[in-house]
Design an enzyme around this catalytic site. Structure first.
Site, PDB file in Angstrom:
ATOM      1  N   GLY A  13       5.731  -7.313   2.230  1.00  0.00           N
ATOM      2  CA  GLY A  13       4.421  -7.978   2.262  1.00  0.00           C
ATOM      3  C   GLY A  13       4.576  -9.445   1.891  1.00  0.00           C
ATOM      4  O   GLY A  13       5.299  -9.774   0.957  1.00  0.00           O
ATOM      5  N   ARG A  74       8.581  -5.113   7.560  1.00  0.00           N
ATOM      6  CA  ARG A  74       9.236  -4.025   6.813  1.00  0.00           C
ATOM      7  C   ARG A  74      10.081  -3.297   7.856  1.00  0.00           C
ATOM      8  O   ARG A  74       9.524  -2.612   8.712  1.00  0.00           O
ATOM      9  CB  ARG A  74       8.201  -3.101   6.177  1.00  0.00           C
ATOM     10  CG  ARG A  74       7.372  -3.790   5.094  1.00  0.00           C
ATOM     11  CD  ARG A  74       6.498  -2.797   4.341  1.00  0.00           C
ATOM     12  NE  ARG A  74       5.758  -3.456   3.279  1.00  0.00           N
ATOM     13  CZ  ARG A  74       4.517  -3.930   3.392  1.00  0.00           C
ATOM     14  NH1 ARG A  74       3.866  -3.797   4.519  1.00  0.00           N
ATOM     15  NH2 ARG A  74       3.939  -4.519   2.373  1.00  0.00           N
ATOM     16  N   ASP A 105      10.771  -4.785  -3.956  1.00  0.00           N
ATOM     17  CA  ASP A 105      11.851  -3.826  -4.200  1.00  0.00           C
ATOM     18  C   ASP A 105      12.450  -3.258  -2.911  1.00  0.00           C
ATOM     19  O   ASP A 105      13.649  -2.991  -2.855  1.00  0.00           O
ATOM     20  CB  ASP A 105      11.427  -2.716  -5.169  1.00  0.00           C
ATOM     21  CG  ASP A 105      10.150  -2.025  -4.743  1.00  0.00           C
ATOM     22  OD1 ASP A 105       9.541  -2.441  -3.742  1.00  0.00           O
ATOM     23  OD2 ASP A 105       9.762  -1.051  -5.421  1.00  0.00           O
ATOM     24  N   THR A 127       6.314 -10.921  -4.569  1.00  0.00           N
ATOM     25  CA  THR A 127       5.313  -9.894  -4.242  1.00  0.00           C
ATOM     26  C   THR A 127       4.109 -10.052  -5.154  1.00  0.00           C
ATOM     27  O   THR A 127       4.262 -10.239  -6.370  1.00  0.00           O
ATOM     28  CB  THR A 127       5.871  -8.459  -4.373  1.00  0.00           C
ATOM     29  OG1 THR A 127       4.764  -7.540  -4.385  1.00  0.00           O
ATOM     30  CG2 THR A 127       6.700  -8.230  -5.618  1.00  0.00           C
ATOM     31  N   ASP A 129       2.313  -7.837  -6.112  1.00  0.00           N
ATOM     32  CA  ASP A 129       2.206  -6.665  -6.992  1.00  0.00           C
ATOM     33  C   ASP A 129       2.840  -6.914  -8.366  1.00  0.00           C
ATOM     34  O   ASP A 129       2.520  -6.213  -9.327  1.00  0.00           O
ATOM     35  CB  ASP A 129       2.888  -5.444  -6.342  1.00  0.00           C
ATOM     36  CG  ASP A 129       2.326  -5.122  -4.962  1.00  0.00           C
ATOM     37  OD1 ASP A 129       1.206  -5.578  -4.678  1.00  0.00           O
ATOM     38  OD2 ASP A 129       3.004  -4.435  -4.186  1.00  0.00           O
ATOM     39  N   ASP A 131       5.638  -6.114  -9.413  1.00  0.00           N
ATOM     40  CA  ASP A 131       6.161  -4.831  -9.889  1.00  0.00           C
ATOM     41  C   ASP A 131       7.680  -4.736  -9.877  1.00  0.00           C
ATOM     42  O   ASP A 131       8.236  -3.636  -9.898  1.00  0.00           O
ATOM     43  CB  ASP A 131       5.574  -3.679  -9.043  1.00  0.00           C
ATOM     44  CG  ASP A 131       5.929  -3.812  -7.567  1.00  0.00           C
ATOM     45  OD1 ASP A 131       6.399  -4.890  -7.146  1.00  0.00           O
ATOM     46  OD2 ASP A 131       5.743  -2.830  -6.827  1.00  0.00           O
ATOM     47  N   ARG A 173      -0.242  -1.697  -4.612  1.00  0.00           N
ATOM     48  CA  ARG A 173       0.461  -0.475  -4.181  1.00  0.00           C
ATOM     49  C   ARG A 173       0.459   0.552  -5.314  1.00  0.00           C
ATOM     50  O   ARG A 173      -0.613   0.968  -5.720  1.00  0.00           O
ATOM     51  CB  ARG A 173       1.885  -0.802  -3.712  1.00  0.00           C
ATOM     52  CG  ARG A 173       2.449   0.291  -2.811  1.00  0.00           C
ATOM     53  CD  ARG A 173       3.844  -0.061  -2.357  1.00  0.00           C
ATOM     54  NE  ARG A 173       3.855  -1.114  -1.367  1.00  0.00           N
ATOM     55  CZ  ARG A 173       3.672  -0.942  -0.057  1.00  0.00           C
ATOM     56  NH1 ARG A 173       3.502   0.243   0.422  1.00  0.00           N
ATOM     57  NH2 ARG A 173       3.689  -1.953   0.769  1.00  0.00           N
TER      58      ARG A 173
HETATM   59  O1  F6P Z   1       3.281  -5.022  -1.588  1.00  0.00           O
HETATM   60  C1  F6P Z   1       2.281  -5.922  -1.288  1.00  0.00           C
HETATM   61  C2  F6P Z   1       1.073  -5.199  -0.748  1.00  0.00           C
HETATM   62  O2  F6P Z   1       0.071  -6.168  -0.490  1.00  0.00           O
HETATM   63  C3  F6P Z   1       0.522  -4.082  -1.627  1.00  0.00           C
HETATM   64  O3  F6P Z   1      -0.268  -4.575  -2.690  1.00  0.00           O
HETATM   65  C4  F6P Z   1      -0.241  -3.272  -0.636  1.00  0.00           C
HETATM   66  O4  F6P Z   1      -0.359  -1.927  -1.047  1.00  0.00           O
HETATM   67  C5  F6P Z   1       0.599  -3.377   0.604  1.00  0.00           C
HETATM   68  O5  F6P Z   1       1.391  -4.552   0.465  1.00  0.00           O
HETATM   69  C6  F6P Z   1      -0.187  -3.463   1.868  1.00  0.00           C
HETATM   70  O6  F6P Z   1       0.705  -3.455   2.926  1.00  0.00           O
HETATM   71  P1  F6P Z   1       0.337  -3.817   4.430  1.00  0.00           P
HETATM   72  O7  F6P Z   1       0.395  -5.294   4.559  1.00  0.00           O
HETATM   73  O8  F6P Z   1       1.392  -3.124   5.219  1.00  0.00           O
HETATM   74  O9  F6P Z   1      -1.053  -3.312   4.688  1.00  0.00           O
END
Ligand code: F6P
Length: 323
Positions: A13, A74, A105, A127, A129, A131, A173
């Site tokens: 992300g 990803r 991660d 990120t 997050d 995390d 997440r």
């Molecule tokens: O990891 C970053 C993040 O924004 C999370 O907070 C969220 O759950 C996820 O990515 C959303 O992913 P996507 O962009 O695939 O919807």
């Protein structure tokens, strides 16, 4: 061995400040007379050879831009041995000595896999997050938090006028760092995070009741996406007490926007350090920061560390919400 040519990519992300970090990697590499190439669309770009030469000008005026000029993805293919072998071939064919990978991660698990084939990789945590266990701070967190805070402040105005309850879902997440920080900053009535066991009556209904007893007539419930959906929490509140909560899912808006000063400076320092580590011969590590100091940790060791919500944040929240 003298480093001659490095590749930089953003993966997972996106996070505000990734561009500032790419800029810092490129400028520091050029400062050391190292050629720098941008690998586009995350690990996919390394598999397909989607690579562009980066010079001083190509990273001009991007320090203030959200998103990532290198695009991100990803990559499922990179999770396979075949994908990894293709990526290694690209590195060898193009003479890339080392890769700097900016992401979360998942990105670092990719970096670890690549390192097993003898490619040197330095990871930089990026990120919203926040995390990544081995670092206190990840690029993008501050901007995302401030975006969420600004949105919730606006929500509060109308909730206050209508004497309503609001349930706001914050990203993260499986982690609650963003929600906890934002909840403390907006003075939420309750904050629900996945790291803390949730007793709905105690953690939501009692807190609303306490706020009401204290004279408040509007309530702000912040929920981390990993702790449940705002819609579901709102429905539970409606069933338990005589309130009709409004639901707001902040969603991807939290990932956009011009990075804050804190994110720009952190990103710049981390990008600088990643290249500095390569110049000094360090291998396969993640850049991290603790208490304003910057260092590096072995990728595998860093990935195996555990992180939890600070007890102090939990205690402060309890004091601020009266329970
Ligand atoms: O990891 C970053 C993040 O924004 C999370 O907070 C969220 O759950 C996820 O990515 C959303 O992913 P996507 O962009 O695939 O919807």
């Amino acid at each position: 061995m003298h480093v001659k040519r490095i590749g930089v990519l953003t993966s997972g992300g996106d996070a505000p400040g990734m561009n500032a970090c790419v800029r810092a990697v490129v400028r520091t590499a050029l400062y050391h007379n190292i050629e720098c190439y941008g690998i586009r669309r995350g690990w996919n770009g390394l598999i397909s050879g989607d690579i562009i030469r980066l010079d001083e000008r190509s990273v001009g005026h991007i320090i203030d831009r959200g998103g990532t000029i290198l695009y991100t993805a990803r990559s499922k293919e990179f999770m396979t041995e075949e994908g990894q072998r293709k990526a290694v071939s690209t590195c060898k064919f193009l003479g890339l000595d080392s890769i700097v990978a900016i992401g979360g991660d998942g990105t670092f698990r990719g970096a670890l896999a690549l390192s097993k084939y003898g490619i040197n990789v330095v990871g930089i945590p990026g990120t919203i997050d926040n995390d990544i266990s081995c670092t206190n701070y990840c690029i993008g967190f501050d901007t995302a938090a401030n975006t969420a805070i600004e949105c919730i402040d606006k929500l509060r105005d109308t909730m206050q006028s209508h004497e309503r309850c609001s349930v706001v879902e914050v990203m993260g997440r499986n982690a609650g760092y963003l929600a906890m920080y934002v909840g403390l900053a907006v003075g939420a009535t309750a904050v629900l995070v996945p790291e803390e066991e949730i007793d709905f009556d105690r953690d939501v209904i009692e807190k609303i009741r306490q706020a009401r007893l204290n004279g408040f007539t509007h309530y702000m419930i912040v929920v981390a996406e990993g702790a449940g959906s705002a819609a579901q929490i709102a429905a539970q509140i409606k069933e338990a007490i005589d309130l009709d909560p409004r639901v707001t899912v902040l969603g991807h808006i939290q990932r956009g926007g011009s990075p804050t000063g804190r994110d720009r400076v952190n990103a710049t320092k981390m990008g600088y350090l990643a290249v500095d580590l390569l110049v000094k011969g360090q291998k396969n590590c993640i850049v991290c920061t603790h208490d304003g100091m910057y260092s590096a940790i072995d990728i595998e060791t860093g990935l195996n560390q555990k992180k939890s919500i600070q007890q102090m944040e939990v205690d402060v929240l309890a004091a601020m919400t009266g329970l």
